[in-house]
Design a protein around this motif. Structure first.
Motif, mmCIF file in Angstrom:
data_model
loop_
_atom_site.group_PDB
_atom_site.id
_atom_site.type_symbol
_atom_site.label_atom_id
_atom_site.label_comp_id
_atom_site.label_asym_id
_atom_site.label_seq_id
_atom_site.Cartn_x
_atom_site.Cartn_y
_atom_site.Cartn_z
ATOM 1 N N MET A 203 0.893 -1.228 0.119
ATOM 2 C CA MET A 203 0.069 0.191 -0.146
ATOM 3 C C MET A 203 0.801 1.350 0.010
ATOM 4 S SD MET A 203 -3.196 -1.031 2.737
ATOM 5 C CE MET A 203 -2.070 -1.481 4.062
ATOM 6 N N TYR A 204 1.723 1.179 0.887
ATOM 7 C CA TYR A 204 2.787 2.364 0.862
ATOM 8 C C TYR A 204 3.386 2.567 -0.347
ATOM 9 C CZ TYR A 204 6.552 5.318 2.508
ATOM 10 O OH TYR A 204 7.490 6.436 2.854
ATOM 11 N N GLU A 205 3.825 1.933 -1.543
ATOM 12 C CA GLU A 205 4.395 2.060 -2.472
ATOM 13 C C GLU A 205 3.535 2.489 -3.714
ATOM 14 O OE1 GLU A 205 6.917 -1.210 -3.192
ATOM 15 O OE2 GLU A 205 8.530 -0.683 -1.785
ATOM 16 N N ARG A 206 2.105 2.393 -3.369
ATOM 17 C CA ARG A 206 1.438 2.790 -4.512
ATOM 18 C C ARG A 206 1.413 4.167 -4.922
ATOM 19 N NH1 ARG A 206 -4.198 0.208 -2.177
ATOM 20 N NH2 ARG A 206 -4.842 2.538 -3.234
ATOM 21 N N ASP A 207 0.930 4.586 -5.906
ATOM 22 C CA ASP A 207 0.872 6.241 -6.345
ATOM 23 C C ASP A 207 -0.256 6.826 -5.734
ATOM 24 O OD1 ASP A 207 3.107 5.662 -7.905
ATOM 25 O OD2 ASP A 207 1.630 5.273 -9.793
ATOM 26 N N ASP A 208 -1.273 6.297 -5.525
ATOM 27 C CA ASP A 208 -2.359 6.730 -4.729
ATOM 28 C C ASP A 208 -2.409 6.418 -3.467
ATOM 29 O OD1 ASP A 208 -2.981 4.248 -5.742
ATOM 30 O OD2 ASP A 208 -5.145 4.461 -5.644
ATOM 31 N N PRO A 209 -2.252 7.335 -2.528
ATOM 32 C CA PRO A 209 -2.403 6.900 -1.188
ATOM 33 C C PRO A 209 -3.576 6.464 -0.342
ATOM 34 C CG PRO A 209 -2.385 9.268 -1.333
ATOM 35 C CD PRO A 209 -2.284 8.536 -2.881
ATOM 36 N N PRO A 210 -3.592 5.426 -0.002
ATOM 37 C CA PRO A 210 -4.896 4.765 0.750
ATOM 38 C C PRO A 210 -5.402 5.500 1.972
ATOM 39 C CG PRO A 210 -3.057 3.368 1.468
ATOM 40 C CD PRO A 210 -2.458 4.542 0.640
ATOM 41 N N ASP A 211 -6.805 5.528 2.010
ATOM 42 C CA ASP A 211 -7.046 6.232 3.309
ATOM 43 C C ASP A 211 -7.248 5.058 4.471
ATOM 44 O OD1 ASP A 211 -9.480 4.502 2.653
ATOM 45 O OD2 ASP A 211 -10.561 6.426 1.834
ATOM 46 N N ARG A 212 -7.846 5.357 5.457
ATOM 47 C CA ARG A 212 -7.919 4.702 6.550
ATOM 48 C C ARG A 212 -8.863 3.452 6.478
ATOM 49 N NH1 ARG A 212 -6.113 5.182 11.841
ATOM 50 N NH2 ARG A 212 -7.208 3.990 13.466
ATOM 51 N N GLY A 213 -9.917 3.620 5.929
ATOM 52 C CA GLY A 213 -10.688 2.475 5.628
ATOM 53 C C GLY A 213 -10.100 1.370 4.644
ATOM 54 N N GLU A 214 -9.459 2.151 3.570
ATOM 55 C CA GLU A 214 -8.731 1.026 2.667
ATOM 56 C C GLU A 214 -7.608 0.378 3.414
ATOM 57 O OE1 GLU A 214 -6.995 1.090 -1.937
ATOM 58 O OE2 GLU A 214 -7.484 2.945 -1.019
ATOM 59 N N ILE A 215 -6.586 1.177 4.256
ATOM 60 C CA ILE A 215 -5.732 0.493 5.188
ATOM 61 C C ILE A 215 -6.560 -0.758 5.942
ATOM 62 C CG2 ILE A 215 -4.048 0.691 6.900
ATOM 63 C CD1 ILE A 215 -3.907 3.637 6.136
ATOM 64 N N ARG A 216 -7.604 -0.528 6.358
ATOM 65 C CA ARG A 216 -8.102 -1.688 7.083
ATOM 66 C C ARG A 216 -8.636 -2.880 6.083
ATOM 67 N NH1 ARG A 216 -10.349 -0.815 12.146
ATOM 68 N NH2 ARG A 216 -9.927 1.011 13.309
ATOM 69 N N ARG A 217 -9.313 -2.562 4.984
ATOM 70 C CA ARG A 217 -9.344 -3.599 4.032
ATOM 71 C C ARG A 217 -8.155 -4.336 3.630
ATOM 72 N NH1 ARG A 217 -13.182 0.412 2.541
ATOM 73 N NH2 ARG A 217 -11.630 1.053 1.014
#
Length: 253
Positions: A203-217
């Motif tokens: 997730m960290y290396e993606r171009d679009d940063p994830p939000d908190r909900g996506e981090i959980r998923r």
């Protein structure tokens, strides 16, 4: 004759000894003959042509000792043949792990996690459940998080593998994700941390940063028995936020 009344709690005088002596006598009478071993006749003794059960040094069920030994010898030879066939079935597999190629001799049934740990020698990838449930064995396969206990080593041939040993630098400098895990105290026993870091790294290396909900998923496949997950989600969110701030600062320059 008047006898004085006994005070409650005081023992009877002169009454306990005869009773105890009688008990000992009866016990000796019942115990007579014990300790002696009567010689029992062998099974089938006295019958012409009868063979005693247990005759010989190695008595087998339904046969004599030589039959039992020969049967066991056949089993051992079959096991040896099976081991030889398994060894002959091994093949060379080229695994690209953390930028280096490793040619290992494995069986077709060897799991990727076992090849990484036992053949490549990188033990940072942990084995937790061995049933694709906990995510402790997560590695990156072509930058995608996968559970290495669900793949055979031969399936990863030609792909780029990254393990937790690739996170951070050789001089001991922590990766921003590792630093965030330390700042937020996102680990306790540490057994799940390797898998958590690898899933978070994708997730960290993606171009679009994830939000908190996506981090959980994205972390739903990684189990932790200690932290309650909140500190882990906080750490990933902190690392992503710091990266965004660093990128903005670099663009401003």
């Amino acid at each position: 004759m008047h006898r004085p009344r006994r005070t409650p709690g005081t023992p009877h005088r002169g009454r306990g000894r005869p009773a105890r002596a009688a008990v000992r006598v009866r016990a000796r009478r019942r115990g007579r003959g014990r300790g002696r071993c009567r010689r029992l006749p062998a099974l089938g003794a006295g019958k012409p042509g009868a063979r005693r059960l247990g005759a010989g040094r190695c008595a087998g069920v339904g046969g004599n000792g030589s039959e039992a030994v020969s049967d066991r010898g056949d089993d051992v030879s079959e096991e040896s043949n099976g081991t030889a066939q398994a060894s002959a079935a091994r093949r060379a597999v080229a695994l690209i792990v953390n930028g280096r190629e490793h040619v290992v001799q494995v069986e077709p049934r060897t799991l990727l996690v076992d090849a990484i740990r036992d053949h490549v020698g990188l033990t940072g990838t942990h084995i937790g459940c061995d049933s694709t449930s906990c995510g402790a064995c997560t590695v990156l396969l072509d930058d995608r998080p996968v559970k290495s206990c669900t793949l055979f080593a031969v399936q990863a041939e030609g792909s780029r593998l990254r393990t937790v040993e690739s996170v951070g630098s050789d001089d001991g400098t922590l990766h921003p994700l590792q630093q965030a895990f330390e700042d937020e105290f996102a680990f306790q026993c540490g057994y799940c941390t390797a898998g958590m870091l690898m899933s978070s790294l994708a997730m960290y290396e993606r171009d679009d940063p994830p939000d908190r909900g996506e981090i959980r998923r994205c972390l739903v496949g990684n189990l932790c028995r200690c932290t309650g997950y909140e500190s882990i989600v906080d750490a990933v969110e902190l690392a992503v936020t710091r990266r965004g701030a660093a990128d903005q600062e670099a663009e401003a320059r």
